[in-house]
Scaffold this active site. Structure first.
Site, PDB file in Angstrom:
ATOM      1  CE1 TYR A  11       8.149   7.111  10.314  1.00  0.00           C
ATOM      2  CE2 TYR A  11       8.451   9.493  10.331  1.00  0.00           C
ATOM      3  CZ  TYR A  11       8.181   8.320   9.647  1.00  0.00           C
ATOM      4  OH  TYR A  11       7.944   8.366   8.286  1.00  0.00           O
ATOM      5  CB  SER A  12      12.232  12.227  14.318  1.00  0.00           C
ATOM      6  OG  SER A  12      12.492  12.292  15.688  1.00  0.00           O
ATOM      7  CE  LYS A  29      10.952   6.536   8.336  1.00  0.00           C
ATOM      8  NZ  LYS A  29      11.016   5.529   7.273  1.00  0.00           N
ATOM      9  NE  ARG A  53      -0.746  -1.174   4.745  1.00  0.00           N
ATOM     10  CZ  ARG A  53      -0.410  -0.494   5.827  1.00  0.00           C
ATOM     11  NH1 ARG A  53      -0.650   0.807   5.873  1.00  0.00           N
ATOM     12  NH2 ARG A  53       0.143  -1.083   6.863  1.00  0.00           N
TER      13      ARG A  53
HETATM   14  P1  NAP Z   1       2.047   2.672   4.885  1.00  0.00           P
HETATM   15  O1  NAP Z   1       0.955   2.992   3.936  1.00  0.00           O
HETATM   16  O2  NAP Z   1       1.778   2.642   6.345  1.00  0.00           O
HETATM   17  O3  NAP Z   1       2.686   1.253   4.442  1.00  0.00           O
HETATM   18  C1  NAP Z   1       3.718   0.681   5.203  1.00  0.00           C
HETATM   19  C2  NAP Z   1       4.183  -0.572   4.512  1.00  0.00           C
HETATM   20  O4  NAP Z   1       5.214  -1.172   5.322  1.00  0.00           O
HETATM   21  C3  NAP Z   1       3.085  -1.607   4.363  1.00  0.00           C
HETATM   22  O5  NAP Z   1       3.260  -2.270   3.136  1.00  0.00           O
HETATM   23  C4  NAP Z   1       3.355  -2.563   5.526  1.00  0.00           C
HETATM   24  O6  NAP Z   1       2.903  -3.891   5.278  1.00  0.00           O
HETATM   25  C5  NAP Z   1       4.874  -2.525   5.566  1.00  0.00           C
HETATM   26  N1  NAP Z   1       5.410  -2.939   6.863  1.00  0.00           N
HETATM   27  C6  NAP Z   1       5.177  -2.401   8.083  1.00  0.00           C
HETATM   28  N2  NAP Z   1       5.847  -3.082   9.039  1.00  0.00           N
HETATM   29  C7  NAP Z   1       6.525  -4.085   8.397  1.00  0.00           C
HETATM   30  C8  NAP Z   1       7.376  -5.129   8.829  1.00  0.00           C
HETATM   31  N3  NAP Z   1       7.710  -5.316  10.113  1.00  0.00           N
HETATM   32  N4  NAP Z   1       7.878  -5.968   7.896  1.00  0.00           N
HETATM   33  C9  NAP Z   1       7.552  -5.810   6.595  1.00  0.00           C
HETATM   34  N5  NAP Z   1       6.769  -4.838   6.119  1.00  0.00           N
HETATM   35  C10 NAP Z   1       6.252  -3.983   7.011  1.00  0.00           C
HETATM   36  O7  NAP Z   1       3.304   3.643   4.699  1.00  0.00           O
HETATM   37  P2  NAP Z   1       3.525   4.895   3.713  1.00  0.00           P
HETATM   38  O8  NAP Z   1       2.799   6.056   4.266  1.00  0.00           O
HETATM   39  O9  NAP Z   1       3.318   4.493   2.301  1.00  0.00           O
HETATM   40  O10 NAP Z   1       5.099   5.139   3.969  1.00  0.00           O
HETATM   41  C11 NAP Z   1       6.079   4.354   3.346  1.00  0.00           C
HETATM   42  C12 NAP Z   1       7.455   4.807   3.828  1.00  0.00           C
HETATM   43  O11 NAP Z   1       7.614   6.201   3.601  1.00  0.00           O
HETATM   44  C13 NAP Z   1       7.649   4.592   5.337  1.00  0.00           C
HETATM   45  O12 NAP Z   1       8.990   4.220   5.595  1.00  0.00           O
HETATM   46  C14 NAP Z   1       7.368   5.966   5.918  1.00  0.00           C
HETATM   47  O13 NAP Z   1       8.036   6.174   7.136  1.00  0.00           O
HETATM   48  C15 NAP Z   1       7.934   6.859   4.807  1.00  0.00           C
HETATM   49  N6  NAP Z   1       7.331   8.202   4.804  1.00  0.00           N
HETATM   50  C16 NAP Z   1       5.990   8.367   4.602  1.00  0.00           C
HETATM   51  C17 NAP Z   1       5.443   9.655   4.590  1.00  0.00           C
HETATM   52  C18 NAP Z   1       3.972   9.895   4.337  1.00  0.00           C
HETATM   53  O14 NAP Z   1       3.538  11.056   4.385  1.00  0.00           O
HETATM   54  N7  NAP Z   1       3.178   8.875   4.084  1.00  0.00           N
HETATM   55  C19 NAP Z   1       6.281  10.753   4.793  1.00  0.00           C
HETATM   56  C20 NAP Z   1       7.634  10.541   5.001  1.00  0.00           C
HETATM   57  C21 NAP Z   1       8.159   9.262   4.983  1.00  0.00           C
HETATM   58  P3  NAP Z   1       1.372  -4.318   5.653  1.00  0.00           P
HETATM   59  O15 NAP Z   1       0.497  -3.610   4.651  1.00  0.00           O
HETATM   60  O16 NAP Z   1       1.336  -5.777   5.463  1.00  0.00           O
HETATM   61  O17 NAP Z   1       1.134  -3.868   7.054  1.00  0.00           O
END
Ligand code: NAP
Length: 252
Positions: free
Chosen positions: A160-161, A164, A20
């Site tokens: 988290y920070s 990162k 996702r």
């Molecule tokens: P998300 O929608 O919450 O998706 C997280 C993904 O990581 C999911 O596919 C989840 O799998 C997987 N995951 C979580 N724990 C895991 C584990 N222990 N082993 C394997 N897979 C795991 O996240 P997102 O918002 O797209 O963000 C993706 C990345 O970008 C993250 O690293 C986040 O910190 C970074 N980020 C996001 C934003 C933002 O605004 N969204 C901003 C800055 C940085 P399941 O679906 O099976 O749970």
């Protein structure tokens, strides 16, 4: 014309957390660019299987694996399986990440350790296993998904920070260790990206976020995927140790 911005045709790329959000958009773009994409998920088995099946129906090479990146043996086994089934691993996008937001003084040790284990230790163990293969191949690309939360204060996100910011340091150090093997290691630091997490917020919270961004909008998952594709391409071969900030100007 030699298009150096799309050179991943036929290359094997692993995307963690591809079920996702940002990871899913990266899987989609890389698959359409002709890569063989292996993506992992943790719990979303149904969504992951549907996603892989929808690509396979279009004759695109996308394969889903359940793998908890916190488990060192699991990630090492995953890398072995990928090399055996699909060929030399060319790229890894360490996208999987979680949040467990609390103010630092009320944060439980479970909140702290879960986030460190997933975002930092899991990413390290997977990267270590992948680099051991890439060193033999004498090529490779690793991308860490950092965040602007690792570059500037982010109240409520001490765990988290910290992870990162650590990924930025890890990226720099690995870039020097790996340069002589023709392996580039870079990070992407997204700002607010319009994923499910943000879409579930109420309108007032979404407006507050947009007002923090000079561009007055959130980023899209496709805008992050484009950066990943660029960093994987040969057009980015001389970029390593870099953190590409993609935040509409918010942290400048
Ligand atoms: P998300 O929608 O919450 O998706 C997280 C993904 O990581 C999911 O596919 C989840 O799998 C997987 N995951 C979580 N724990 C895991 C584990 N222990 N082993 C394997 N897979 C795991 O996240 P997102 O918002 O797209 O963000 C993706 C990345 O970008 C993250 O690293 C986040 O910190 C970074 N980020 C996001 C934003 C933002 O605004 N969204 C901003 C800055 C940085 P399941 O679906 O099976 O749970």
């Amino acid at each position: 014309m030699n298009n150096q911005l799309n050179t991943i045709q036929g290359k094997v790329v692993l995307v963690t957390g591809g079920s996702r959000g940002i990871g899913k958009a990266i899987v989609q773009l890389l698959a359409h660019a002709g890569a063989t994409v292996v993506f992992t998920y943790s719990n979303s088995a149904g969504a992951a299987m549907d996603l892989a099946a929808s690509f396979q129906a279009q004759n695109l090479q996308v394969h889903a694996f359940q793998a908890d990146i916190r488990d060192k043996d699991v990630v090492e086994g995953l890398v072995e399986t990928i090399e055996t089934r699909f060929g030399p691993l060319f790229g890894v996008i360490n996208n999987a990440g979680i949040t467990a937001d609390k103010s630092a003084v009320t944060m439980s040790s479970e909140n702290w350790e879960d986030v460190i284990a997933t975002n930092l230790s899991g990413t390290f163990y997977l990267t270590q296993a992948a680099l051991r293969k890439m060193i033999h191949h004498r090529e490779g690309k690793v991308i860490m998904m950092s965040s602007v939360s690792g570059l500037q204060a982010s109240p409520g996100q001490a765990n988290y920070s910290a992870t990162k910011a650590a990924l930025v340091g890890l990226t720099r150090t690995l870039s020097h260790e790996m340069a002589r093997f023709h392996i580039q290691v870079n990070a992407i630091a997204p700002g607010f990206i319009d994923t499910e997490m943000v879409q579930n917020m109420d309108e007032a919270a979404r407006k507050r976020i947009k007002n923090l961004v000079p561009a007055r909008r959130m980023g899209t998952v496709e805008e992050i995927a484009n950066c990943a594709l660029f960093l994987l391409s040969s057009g980015a071969d001389y970029i390593t140790g870099h953190t590409l900030v993609v935040d509409g100007g918010m942290s400048v």
